[in-house]
Design a protein around this motif. Structure first.
Motif, mmCIF file in Angstrom:
data_model
loop_
_atom_site.group_PDB
_atom_site.id
_atom_site.type_symbol
_atom_site.label_atom_id
_atom_site.label_comp_id
_atom_site.label_asym_id
_atom_site.label_seq_id
_atom_site.Cartn_x
_atom_site.Cartn_y
_atom_site.Cartn_z
ATOM 1 N N PRO A 143 -41.618 -20.694 11.330
ATOM 2 C CA PRO A 143 -40.512 -20.080 10.319
ATOM 3 C C PRO A 143 -40.411 -19.074 10.742
ATOM 4 C CG PRO A 143 -43.333 -20.600 9.772
ATOM 5 C CD PRO A 143 -43.569 -20.721 11.066
ATOM 6 N N PRO A 144 -39.138 -18.814 10.238
ATOM 7 C CA PRO A 144 -39.069 -17.350 9.885
ATOM 8 C C PRO A 144 -39.873 -16.161 8.775
ATOM 9 C CG PRO A 144 -37.681 -19.018 8.160
ATOM 10 C CD PRO A 144 -37.968 -20.319 9.438
ATOM 11 N N LYS A 145 -39.802 -15.379 8.967
ATOM 12 C CA LYS A 145 -41.427 -14.113 8.276
ATOM 13 C C LYS A 145 -40.586 -14.039 7.287
ATOM 14 C CE LYS A 145 -42.617 -9.334 8.197
ATOM 15 N NZ LYS A 145 -42.731 -8.354 9.438
ATOM 16 N N GLY A 146 -41.325 -14.932 5.865
ATOM 17 C CA GLY A 146 -41.539 -14.680 4.965
ATOM 18 C C GLY A 146 -40.949 -16.275 4.097
ATOM 19 N N TYR A 147 -40.898 -16.900 5.019
ATOM 20 C CA TYR A 147 -40.742 -18.427 4.621
ATOM 21 C C TYR A 147 -41.408 -19.137 3.193
ATOM 22 C CZ TYR A 147 -40.217 -23.518 5.203
ATOM 23 O OH TYR A 147 -39.944 -24.963 4.633
ATOM 24 N N LYS A 148 -40.766 -19.109 2.260
ATOM 25 C CA LYS A 148 -41.550 -19.866 1.180
ATOM 26 C C LYS A 148 -40.602 -21.328 1.129
ATOM 27 C CE LYS A 148 -40.599 -16.383 -1.441
ATOM 28 N NZ LYS A 148 -40.354 -15.419 -2.466
ATOM 29 N N ALA A 158 -34.960 -16.424 2.455
ATOM 30 C CA ALA A 158 -35.803 -16.451 3.331
ATOM 31 C C ALA A 158 -36.019 -17.487 4.445
ATOM 32 C CB ALA A 158 -37.168 -15.771 3.312
ATOM 33 N N ASN A 159 -35.348 -18.605 4.128
ATOM 34 C CA ASN A 159 -35.692 -19.673 4.705
ATOM 35 C C ASN A 159 -34.904 -19.977 5.521
ATOM 36 O OD1 ASN A 159 -38.011 -19.928 2.378
ATOM 37 N ND2 ASN A 159 -37.461 -22.266 2.921
ATOM 38 N N ILE A 160 -32.988 -19.519 5.066
ATOM 39 C CA ILE A 160 -32.242 -19.443 6.197
ATOM 40 C C ILE A 160 -31.529 -18.316 5.887
ATOM 41 C CG2 ILE A 160 -29.845 -20.732 6.930
ATOM 42 C CD1 ILE A 160 -31.333 -23.229 4.800
ATOM 43 N N PRO A 161 -31.696 -17.118 6.451
ATOM 44 C CA PRO A 161 -31.055 -16.122 6.652
ATOM 45 C C PRO A 161 -29.971 -15.378 7.448
ATOM 46 C CG PRO A 161 -33.126 -15.920 8.422
ATOM 47 C CD PRO A 161 -33.332 -17.576 7.705
ATOM 48 N N HIS A 162 -29.194 -16.626 6.962
ATOM 49 C CA HIS A 162 -28.133 -16.263 7.306
ATOM 50 C C HIS A 162 -27.235 -15.940 6.100
ATOM 51 C CE1 HIS A 162 -29.337 -17.808 11.501
ATOM 52 N NE2 HIS A 162 -30.393 -18.607 10.119
ATOM 53 N N THR A 163 -27.413 -14.561 5.716
ATOM 54 C CA THR A 163 -25.938 -14.288 4.969
ATOM 55 C C THR A 163 -24.309 -14.293 5.134
ATOM 56 O OG1 THR A 163 -26.023 -12.073 5.415
ATOM 57 C CG2 THR A 163 -27.689 -12.935 3.263
ATOM 58 N N HIS A 164 -24.322 -14.004 6.703
ATOM 59 C CA HIS A 164 -23.147 -14.401 7.029
ATOM 60 C C HIS A 164 -21.996 -15.377 7.059
ATOM 61 C CE1 HIS A 164 -23.493 -17.430 10.269
ATOM 62 N NE2 HIS A 164 -24.795 -16.227 10.054
ATOM 63 N N LEU A 165 -22.640 -16.219 6.770
ATOM 64 C CA LEU A 165 -22.419 -17.760 6.049
ATOM 65 C C LEU A 165 -21.525 -17.482 4.262
ATOM 66 C CD1 LEU A 165 -21.491 -20.430 7.372
ATOM 67 C CD2 LEU A 165 -23.260 -20.557 5.709
ATOM 68 N N ALA A 166 -22.005 -16.795 3.714
ATOM 69 C CA ALA A 166 -21.898 -17.036 2.643
ATOM 70 C C ALA A 166 -20.311 -15.556 2.472
ATOM 71 C CB ALA A 166 -23.012 -15.649 1.833
ATOM 72 N N GLU A 167 -20.612 -14.790 3.108
ATOM 73 C CA GLU A 167 -19.659 -14.026 3.402
ATOM 74 C C GLU A 167 -18.172 -14.560 4.007
ATOM 75 O OE1 GLU A 167 -20.873 -10.950 5.997
ATOM 76 O OE2 GLU A 167 -22.778 -10.507 4.272
ATOM 77 N N GLU A 168 -18.689 -15.027 5.220
ATOM 78 C CA GLU A 168 -17.109 -16.185 5.562
ATOM 79 C C GLU A 168 -16.767 -16.800 4.594
ATOM 80 O OE1 GLU A 168 -18.407 -17.660 9.814
ATOM 81 O OE2 GLU A 168 -19.150 -15.851 10.302
ATOM 82 N N LYS A 169 -17.799 -18.014 3.690
ATOM 83 C CA LYS A 169 -17.022 -18.231 2.682
ATOM 84 C C LYS A 169 -16.747 -17.681 1.364
ATOM 85 C CE LYS A 169 -17.426 -22.512 5.900
ATOM 86 N NZ LYS A 169 -15.798 -22.961 6.202
ATOM 87 N N SER A 170 -16.610 -16.882 0.822
ATOM 88 C CA SER A 170 -16.803 -15.987 -0.163
ATOM 89 C C SER A 170 -15.328 -16.603 -0.917
ATOM 90 C CB SER A 170 -16.795 -14.305 0.004
ATOM 91 O OG SER A 170 -15.452 -13.883 0.349
ATOM 92 N N ASP A 171 -13.932 -16.967 -0.117
ATOM 93 C CA ASP A 171 -13.124 -17.399 -0.384
ATOM 94 C C ASP A 171 -12.351 -17.904 -1.337
ATOM 95 O OD1 ASP A 171 -13.027 -18.352 2.348
ATOM 96 O OD2 ASP A 171 -10.908 -18.601 1.986
#
Length: 595
Positions: A137-142, A157-170
């Motif tokens: 699992p990725p580091k820090g997985y819960k 931590a389970n899905i460390p992809h905040t870029h998706l939140a940034e791209e979909k923020s609108d």
């Protein structure tokens, strides 16, 4: 021996010894070469640059495998002992999907047609390039947040992809909330006034459409490719929402014909007009008689010349396919599919697209190319003007009309349902001391047969991915007719999902079947570990000899967090001397996970 005695030994003696030694070394060399060939797949080829992104191997060396399971069952030849440990892959492979790994396409120098999305379709590694390590699992997985809270929040931590939140923020449905949690979804609900149960959501984002239809008794198969927003389906699965990876490319989707009452596409970025409308024809194959296609896209409402041109072409194609506009409001148009063959029979000769030939099986879907034709209804379905299914939830236990297509009687169907109800009660009794409230959400039945296992879970707040092995794929239509969802799959290959997807895997007679295809039980165990969440359970029911063999791998797989092994009661579905093994995957002790 004295020095004088040594001098008396003739030179021929040493020459003879040397010859014997050289001969022995040569024999040992041939032996090592012979047996080494059995292990050679583990010494994988490294490409020139030295990592998965550049061709390297995650693990050097492996245990003996790719021996037929029939060797074990027949006891004719020596079967090696299971390994004491299986290595952990490098952390950079924590999200590996072996058959959807685009790096593999580059390494194998494949030439997919990008214009028709072939690079998003399945391309599985050959046996010598399979991974023989456990995906970390990725580091820090819960442990995932429990349902229903997980519908609105997941651990970052389970899905460390905040870029998706940034791209979909609108779109206002996804935000990062501090260090621990991300994803906030609006509380609006979608309502349905019709008798709709099975829905296909195409290009589904993070499956919010499906999430909010669940309380209405509607189950949605949310589908999206592993594309530039590659973690959308991973988010959906982490949320506990039915979803899977897939693409409208060149192959049929792995579902039988007439499986869904509704298909939904909201800005799904699919060119429905390409290749003579073959993608719309695939959608037509999947929809039930009278099924709906809810379509929201600029061409449905914009008035500029380009969008009007697309709309007119789409309208013309769907009219020739005998679809009608059922409603059009705002940004959305809803099309309806005909109930019978009547419209098809009234078309002018030579009208395109044509009807499919009588030799085409519309239910064949595993590794089958899409067909640019319309599958007509059977004589029975044409006469009845519909699928003849009961409304939900009655359809879950009512014998569906298509049973006769697979040679199963209504009595056999009802008996199968009764047996699985009894079996599931037994499973839960075995696990009741270790299952916590709402700890199970995503469940897979690896050999779903008629869907009895999933039907027996109807009162639990879970969803089940019913998997029909390729040789039993004809039975998947019955699962959809019961108001359940599933897919066809070949268990000699990796499944199309992310690591750590399921809380429970149910494997009934799976291992005793895969040996018929010359596939490895060890490979399947490693694949099961990949898709099983830490703390998750596996229920394996199979022949005693198979369970004995699998038990040897439990410590190496770290599935000994909790174990139960029993001889289940014999019933009409039992095959010979069966045993049942329930195991729980441990939380890793290497620092990646904590309770």
């Amino acid at each position: 021996m004295s020095q004088n005695e040594a001098k008396e030994i003739p030179n021929s003696y040493y020459e003879t010894i040397n010859i014997y030694l050289i001969g022995l070394i040569a024999v040992l060399g041939f032996v090592c070469l012979y047996y080494g060939s059995s292990f050679a797949p583990g010494s994988r080829r490294s490409d020139e640059n030295g990592s998965l992104l550049d061709g390297s191997d995650p693990v050097f060396g492996r245990f003996s495998r790719h021996r037929d399971l029939v060797d074990l069952l027949n006891g004719q030849r020596y079967y090696p002992e299971a390994p004491k440990s299986i290595p952990i892959c490098d952390i950079k492979y924590s999200e590996l999907i072996p058959c959807l790994d685009r790096n593999l396409i580059y390494q194998l120098k494949l030439k997919p047609n990008l214009s028709v999305m072939e690079h998003y379709e399945r391309h599985c590694p050959p046996p010598e390039r399979r991974y023989n390590c456990l995906i970390p699992p990725p580091k820090g997985y819960k442990i995932p947040i429990r349902w229903p809270t997980s519908r609105d929040e997941v651990w970052k931590a389970n899905i460390p992809h905040t870029h998706l939140a940034e791209e979909k923020s609108d779109q206002h449905w996804m935000i990062v909330d501090g260090e621990n949690k991300m994803l906030k979804f609006p509380g609006d609900k979608l309502h349905n006034g019709g008798h709709i149960r099975n829905v296909l959501d195409v290009g589904c984002g993070v499956a919010s459409f499906g999430a909010y239809l669940l309380p209405l008794g509607i189950i949605v198969m949310s589908l999206a490719p592993n594309d530039v927003h590659e973690n959308q389906i991973q988010f959906a699965l982490e949320r506990g929402i039915p979803s899977t990876l897939g693409v409208f490319g060149t192959k049929r989707l792995p579902y039988p014909s007439r499986s869904f009452e509704l298909a939904h596409c909201s800005r799904c970025r699919i060119d429905w007009l390409q290749r003579d409308g073959i993608l719309l024809l695939e959608l037509d194959r999947l929809l039930r008689p009278g099924g709906y296609f809810a379509y929201s896209s600029p061409e449905a409402y914009e008035q500029d010349p380009e969008n009007r041109k697309i709309w007119n072409a789409m309208y013309s194609l769907l009219k020739r396919m005998c679809w009608k506009v059922a409603a059009k409001r705002g940004q959305t148009v809803i099309w309806s599919k005909p109930l019978s063959n009547s419209c098809y029979l009234k078309r002018d000769p030579g009208t395109q697209p044509p009807l499919c030939s009588s030799g085409d099986d519309p239910d064949a879907s595993w590794n089958v190319s899409m067909k640019a034709c319309i599958p007509p209804y059977s004589a029975k379905m044409h006469k009845e003007r519909g699928s003849g299914l009961r409304p939900w939830p009655q359809r879950l236990t009512a014998a569906p009309p298509r049973l006769q297509e697979i040679g199963v009687s209504a009595e056999e169907f009802l008996e199968d349902t009764r047996i699985w109800h009894s079996r599931v009660i037994g499973y839960w009794k075995q696990m009741k001391s270790v299952i916590e409230k709402n700890s199970l959400r995503n469940i897979m039945d690896m050999n779903s047969n008629l869907g009895g296992f999933a039907a027996a879970l109807k009162d639990k707040d879970v969803w089940v991915m019913n998997v029909a092995p390729t040789k039993m794929s004809a039975r998947l239509k019955i699962i959809y007719d019961r108001g359940l969802i599933g897919t066809v799959h070949d268990w000699c290959e990796a499944f199309s999902t992310y690591p750590r997807t399921y809380d429970l895997l149910h494997a009934w007679a799976v291992f005793s079947e895969i040996e018929e295809h010359g596939c490895s039980a060890e490979d399947l165990l490693i694949e099961m570990d990949r898709i099983l969440r830490p703390g998750g359970f596996v229920i394996m029911r199979d022949k005693s000899t198979v369970i004995n063999h699998i038990q040897k791998f439990i410590p190496a797989l770290r599935w000994d967090g909790w174990l139960s092994e029993v001889k289940p009661a014999t019933d009409a579905l039992s095959v010979g001397d069966e045993r049942m093994l329930i195991a729980r995957k441990k939380l890793s002790d290497d620092g990646f996970m904590t309770i």
